[in-house]
Design a protein around this motif. Structure first.
Motif, mmCIF file in Angstrom:
data_model
loop_
_atom_site.group_PDB
_atom_site.id
_atom_site.type_symbol
_atom_site.label_atom_id
_atom_site.label_comp_id
_atom_site.label_asym_id
_atom_site.label_seq_id
_atom_site.Cartn_x
_atom_site.Cartn_y
_atom_site.Cartn_z
ATOM 1 N N TRP A 25 13.126 74.352 32.800
ATOM 2 C CA TRP A 25 14.355 73.594 33.032
ATOM 3 C C TRP A 25 14.774 72.789 31.805
ATOM 4 N N ASP A 133 14.628 74.200 40.123
ATOM 5 C CA ASP A 133 15.653 73.446 40.841
ATOM 6 C C ASP A 133 16.095 72.211 40.073
ATOM 7 N N ARG A 134 15.348 71.830 39.048
ATOM 8 C CA ARG A 134 15.710 70.659 38.259
ATOM 9 C C ARG A 134 16.686 71.000 37.152
ATOM 10 N N VAL A 140 21.569 77.388 35.629
ATOM 11 C CA VAL A 140 20.586 78.160 36.406
ATOM 12 C C VAL A 140 20.772 79.660 36.231
ATOM 13 N N ILE A 162 11.977 79.321 43.711
ATOM 14 C CA ILE A 162 13.310 78.746 43.571
ATOM 15 C C ILE A 162 14.001 78.724 44.924
ATOM 16 N N ASP A 163 14.880 77.773 45.095
ATOM 17 C CA ASP A 163 15.690 77.665 46.298
ATOM 18 C C ASP A 163 16.979 78.459 46.078
ATOM 19 N N VAL A 166 20.336 76.686 45.601
ATOM 20 C CA VAL A 166 20.673 76.145 44.284
ATOM 21 C C VAL A 166 21.397 77.199 43.464
#
Length: 245
Positions: A25, A133-134, A140, A162-163, A166
């Protein structure tokens, strides 16, 4: 993250090397991503430090010792305007030496490939990628595409946690033409595995575990009656109880 830790424990039980890569990230582009990843691989596979880095560290250590000697001499009253001149000359020499020493290179792709070839054919290096996610939402999709390109290495397996929500938000904000998150992730993830949402019974088990570690004895029955009002996200539920304690 918990699932990644399960994978790590299982891999270690089978003597498979694991690298955690939580810094993706931080990367803003492809070069930074490779630099961050190569540093992780170098540390985990114990690759030798680059020559330029070793020279810079030697110069800094040598100069640090010289500065201590000059400082001690000045404090002892030995004299000297010459000592201050020596200090100034030394600082100039160190700066000149650092300019002559090559910059600190990061591990090249070839170095990583060469090291991976030493892994037995029936083994893999597992890279666990977390905390995506950050990443700033509009980065992303680009970061995921870069991961696919940069980390396409033989004898490596990459597990990306990972979500997808997002990714969905980022896709809509950056480029509508990329389509939905599932279609986009098909380009990145070869073997998707979806974690099922926590069931009410799972949340009740978590509530009971938290109550067991409470500083005071608390009856779980009332909380079980209002479980639908408590946070459904396990980390948020744990944080809720810690706030009460």
């Amino acid at each position: 993250t918990s699932v990644l830790k399960f994978i790590e424990a299982n891999a270690k039980a089978h003597q498979v090397r694991v690298v955690w890569f939580n810094e993706a990230w931080q990367a803003q582009n492809r070069e930074e991503l490779w630099q961050l990843f190569s540093s992780k691989v170098r540390d985990r596979l114990k690759l030798s430090q680059p020559t330029g880095l070793r020279l810079r560290r030697w110069v800094n250590r040598a100069w640090a010792g010289t500065r201590k000697w000059i400082s001690a001499a000045l404090k002892a009253g030995k004299a000297m305007p010459e000592a201050e001149q020596y200090a100034q000359i030394g600082e100039v020499l160190v700066a000149s030496a650092e300019n002559l020493i090559p910059g600190v290179p990061h591990v090249r792709r070839e170095d990583v490939l060469h090291q991976l070839q030493r892994i037995p054919e029936n083994r893999r290096l597992i890279v666990l990628i977390d905390d995506l996610d950050r990443v700033t939402p509009d980065l992303v999709p680009h970061l995921l595409l870069t991961l696919r390109e940069v980390l396409d290495l033989p004898r490596c397996a990459f597990v990306v946690a990972i979500d997808p929500q997002v990714v969905s938000v980022a896709l809509a904000a950056v480029h509508p033409g990329w389509g939905s998150a599932p279609k986009f992730l098909q380009k990145i993830i070869q073997f998707p595995f979806w974690l099922a949402p926590a069931e009410t019974s799972d949340m009740l088990n978590l509530v009971r575990m938290e109550l067991e570690s409470a500083p005071d004895t608390i009856d779980a029955a009332p909380l079980e009656e209002v479980i639908d009002l408590l946070p459904r996200n396990p980390p948020e539920l744990k944080q809720f109880f810690r706030g009460l304690w």
